[in-house]
Motif scaffolding. Structure first.
Motif, mmCIF file in Angstrom:
data_model
loop_
_atom_site.group_PDB
_atom_site.id
_atom_site.type_symbol
_atom_site.label_atom_id
_atom_site.label_comp_id
_atom_site.label_asym_id
_atom_site.label_seq_id
_atom_site.Cartn_x
_atom_site.Cartn_y
_atom_site.Cartn_z
ATOM 1 N N ARG A 133 0.808 -1.163 0.059
ATOM 2 C CA ARG A 133 -0.047 -0.047 0.082
ATOM 3 C C ARG A 133 0.751 1.370 -0.122
ATOM 4 N N PHE A 134 2.123 1.237 0.649
ATOM 5 C CA PHE A 134 2.982 2.246 0.425
ATOM 6 C C PHE A 134 3.973 2.401 -0.739
ATOM 7 N N ASN A 135 3.684 1.567 -1.678
ATOM 8 C CA ASN A 135 4.373 1.724 -2.873
ATOM 9 C C ASN A 135 4.165 3.066 -3.524
ATOM 10 N N ARG A 142 -3.982 5.557 -5.552
ATOM 11 C CA ARG A 142 -5.132 5.891 -4.414
ATOM 12 C C ARG A 142 -5.374 7.366 -4.550
ATOM 13 N N ARG A 143 -4.676 8.138 -4.503
ATOM 14 C CA ARG A 143 -4.845 9.768 -4.702
ATOM 15 C C ARG A 143 -5.838 9.892 -5.779
ATOM 16 N N ALA A 144 -5.738 9.077 -6.967
ATOM 17 C CA ALA A 144 -6.437 9.616 -8.086
ATOM 18 C C ALA A 144 -8.103 9.025 -7.542
ATOM 19 N N ILE A 145 -7.775 7.728 -7.052
ATOM 20 C CA ILE A 145 -9.354 7.289 -6.660
ATOM 21 C C ILE A 145 -10.072 8.124 -5.708
ATOM 22 N N GLU A 146 -9.178 8.750 -4.471
ATOM 23 C CA GLU A 146 -9.843 9.535 -3.798
ATOM 24 C C GLU A 146 -10.336 10.760 -4.602
ATOM 25 N N GLU A 147 -9.634 11.256 -5.474
ATOM 26 C CA GLU A 147 -10.035 12.571 -6.051
ATOM 27 C C GLU A 147 -11.174 12.367 -7.153
ATOM 28 N N GLY A 148 -11.501 10.932 -7.288
ATOM 29 C CA GLY A 148 -12.732 10.709 -8.437
ATOM 30 C C GLY A 148 -12.331 10.817 -9.691
ATOM 31 N N ARG A 149 -11.217 10.679 -9.988
ATOM 32 C CA ARG A 149 -10.708 10.749 -11.402
ATOM 33 C C ARG A 149 -11.174 9.820 -12.362
ATOM 34 N N GLY A 183 -3.029 -21.717 0.618
ATOM 35 C CA GLY A 183 -2.271 -21.680 -0.555
ATOM 36 C C GLY A 183 -1.758 -20.431 -1.172
ATOM 37 N N THR A 184 -1.774 -20.646 -2.393
ATOM 38 C CA THR A 184 -0.945 -19.515 -3.421
ATOM 39 C C THR A 184 -1.922 -18.211 -3.028
ATOM 40 N N LEU A 185 -3.267 -18.396 -3.083
ATOM 41 C CA LEU A 185 -4.218 -17.182 -2.814
ATOM 42 C C LEU A 185 -3.913 -16.600 -1.715
ATOM 43 N N MET A 186 -3.702 -17.513 -0.281
ATOM 44 C CA MET A 186 -3.379 -16.712 0.826
ATOM 45 C C MET A 186 -2.345 -16.218 0.910
ATOM 46 N N ASN A 187 -0.984 -17.103 0.676
ATOM 47 C CA ASN A 187 0.160 -16.810 1.045
ATOM 48 C C ASN A 187 0.712 -15.602 -0.196
ATOM 49 N N GLN A 188 0.773 -15.969 -1.420
ATOM 50 C CA GLN A 188 1.459 -15.313 -2.495
ATOM 51 C C GLN A 188 0.722 -13.954 -2.786
ATOM 52 N N CYS A 189 -0.691 -14.322 -3.064
ATOM 53 C CA CYS A 189 -1.499 -13.399 -3.664
ATOM 54 C C CYS A 189 -2.376 -12.268 -2.863
ATOM 55 N N ILE A 190 -2.008 -12.324 -1.612
ATOM 56 C CA ILE A 190 -2.937 -11.806 -0.402
ATOM 57 C C ILE A 190 -2.539 -10.259 -0.888
ATOM 58 N N HIS A 191 -1.544 -9.717 -0.862
ATOM 59 C CA HIS A 191 -0.921 -8.235 -1.137
ATOM 60 C C HIS A 191 -1.751 -7.736 -2.311
ATOM 61 N N ASN A 192 -1.766 -8.065 -3.294
ATOM 62 C CA ASN A 192 -2.541 -7.788 -4.511
ATOM 63 C C ASN A 192 -3.801 -7.646 -4.402
ATOM 64 N N ILE A 193 -4.503 -8.797 -3.509
ATOM 65 C CA ILE A 193 -5.745 -8.758 -3.406
ATOM 66 C C ILE A 193 -6.078 -7.551 -2.403
ATOM 67 N N ASP A 194 -5.352 -7.267 -1.467
ATOM 68 C CA ASP A 194 -5.568 -6.169 -0.528
ATOM 69 C C ASP A 194 -5.719 -4.918 -1.337
ATOM 70 N N LEU A 195 -4.785 -4.971 -2.406
ATOM 71 C CA LEU A 195 -4.948 -3.718 -3.184
ATOM 72 C C LEU A 195 -5.963 -3.571 -4.004
ATOM 73 N N LEU A 196 -6.378 -4.572 -4.763
ATOM 74 C CA LEU A 196 -7.679 -4.605 -5.495
ATOM 75 C C LEU A 196 -8.886 -4.149 -4.653
ATOM 76 N N GLN A 197 -9.249 -4.727 -3.548
ATOM 77 C CA GLN A 197 -10.450 -4.461 -2.600
ATOM 78 C C GLN A 197 -10.229 -3.262 -2.189
ATOM 79 N N TRP A 198 -9.058 -2.439 -1.953
ATOM 80 C CA TRP A 198 -8.869 -1.168 -1.495
ATOM 81 C C TRP A 198 -9.223 -0.305 -2.435
ATOM 82 N N MET A 199 -8.929 -0.534 -3.691
ATOM 83 C CA MET A 199 -9.182 0.296 -4.777
ATOM 84 C C MET A 199 -10.442 0.339 -5.165
ATOM 85 N N LEU A 200 -11.365 -0.936 -5.078
ATOM 86 C CA LEU A 200 -12.440 -1.084 -5.768
ATOM 87 C C LEU A 200 -13.726 -0.761 -4.792
#
Length: 341
Positions: A133-135, A142-149, A183-200
């Motif tokens: 999230r801090f990348n 995230r700024r563009a999301i919050e500004e409604g762009r 599995g892969t979803l919980m271990n490797q993929c959870i970071h990007n799933i977090d970003l997806l739900q945070w944005m959507l």
């Protein structure tokens, strides 16, 4: 700001990034203890820290209860096996420490809720290590999301195309197990799933469809998973996660599609802006926030720690508190429910 006394519990694969973040935040944080049942691993993290922080003296423990009893700790970083996160976090908070816990924060909603409840009861804070999230490119998005762009956001896609061979799983037999890892979803993929739900949609989910399979690795859980998410706000999220890409890690990409904007952030770990297109223009559009990284772990741990230290000192919630950290985990658990193996 008060200089906080930290301990690291669990000194395996990811722990060096936590030590690195403490070193870079040494003005406001001090590592006083490390703990692992494998003393050699704990000594390695002690030496990593002491080599960079002159005059430091990090104590080594193999029993975390003994560590909690002997040390006056402000924060414990928990980087043990995922299935132990809840117990370790609750024990640490009951001892009087705040906790920074590796992802996933737990392996059940009940355990995550118990962690959040204990934090409230004891007046302690939880931070979950979703460092991506801090990348800088993610912060710009995230700024563009919050500004409604984007206008209306229709969909987003999270692709995690990596590889983990059997040596990876044999190095630590808890990996790929239902009880301690997932599995892969919980271990490797959870970071990007977090970003997806945070944005959507902030994990406000209407329904989920999922498929998963163990194609190549001799593990209990999946080495490939796909999820289709309908959020309550109408947007649709798509997840493709693999740990069997030949012959090496390929990409981790987050794409967001709206009526007035399209953004694709890729690279090894969502660290490079590939596409940035909007109907309007802003000054910050021209800023190149792409970053170079040395591993899939990225460079987000340092600002994650800085945010958590600031949250403790100012008595506010960190960006990725317990409620936030629970969201991606809950999506994955729902995917597991609808795609039994």
């Amino acid at each position: 700001m008060t200089k906080l006394k930290f301990a690291v519990l669990g000194c395996g694969r990811i722990s060096y990034k936590h030590i690195e973040a403490l070193i870079k935040n040494s003005e406001y944080a001090e590592l006083v203890a490390v703990c692992d049942i494998d003393e050699k691993q704990a000594v390695g993290r002690k030496e990593q820290y002491e080599a960079s922080i002159q005059g430091s003296d990090v104590k080594v423990y193999t029993d975390y209860i003994e560590m909690l009893e002997k040390e006056q700790l402000d924060v414990v970083t928990i980087a043990t096996e995922s299935g132990y996160h809840a117990k370790h976090a609750i024990d640490c908070m009951n001892s009087g420490a705040h906790v920074l816990v590796e992802k996933p924060m737990a392996l059940s909603v009940e355990d995550a809720d118990n962690m959040i409840a204990v934090a409230k009861e004891k007046g302690k804070k939880i931070c979950v290590s979703h460092q991506n999230r801090f990348n800088p490119p993610i912060q710009k998005l995230r700024r563009a999301i919050e500004e409604g762009r984007f206008g209306r956001i229709m969909s987003g896609t999270a692709r995690i195309l990596w590889t983990r061979d059997m040596n990876y799983y044999k190095q630590a037999p808890w990996r790929g197990t239902a009880a301690l890892d997932g599995g892969t979803l919980m271990n490797q993929c959870i970071h990007n799933i977090d970003l997806l739900q945070w944005m959507l949609g902030g994990a406000e989910i209407e329904r989920i469809h999922a498929e998963r399979e163990t194609f190549l690795r001799d593990i209990e859980m999946e080495d490939f998973g796909a999820i289709l998410i309908r959020f309550k706000n109408g947007s649709i999220g798509i997840v493709e996660g693999s740990a069997v890409v030949y012959p090496k890690n390929l990409e981790e990409t987050l794409s967001i599609f709206g009526e007035k904007g399209t953004v694709v952030i890729g690279g090894l770990a969502v660290n490079e802006i590939k596409t940035w297109q909007f109907a309007d223009e802003r000054d910050y559009d021209k800023e190149d926030t792409s970053t170079d990284i040395d591993s899939v772990y990225g460079e987000g741990h340092t600002p994650l720690y800085k945010d958590f230290i600031d949250a403790i000192n100012k008595n506010r919630e960190p960006l990725v508190n317990g409620e936030e950290g629970k969201k991606a985990m809950e999506i994955i658990l729902r995917a597991y429910e609808v795609s039994p193996k």
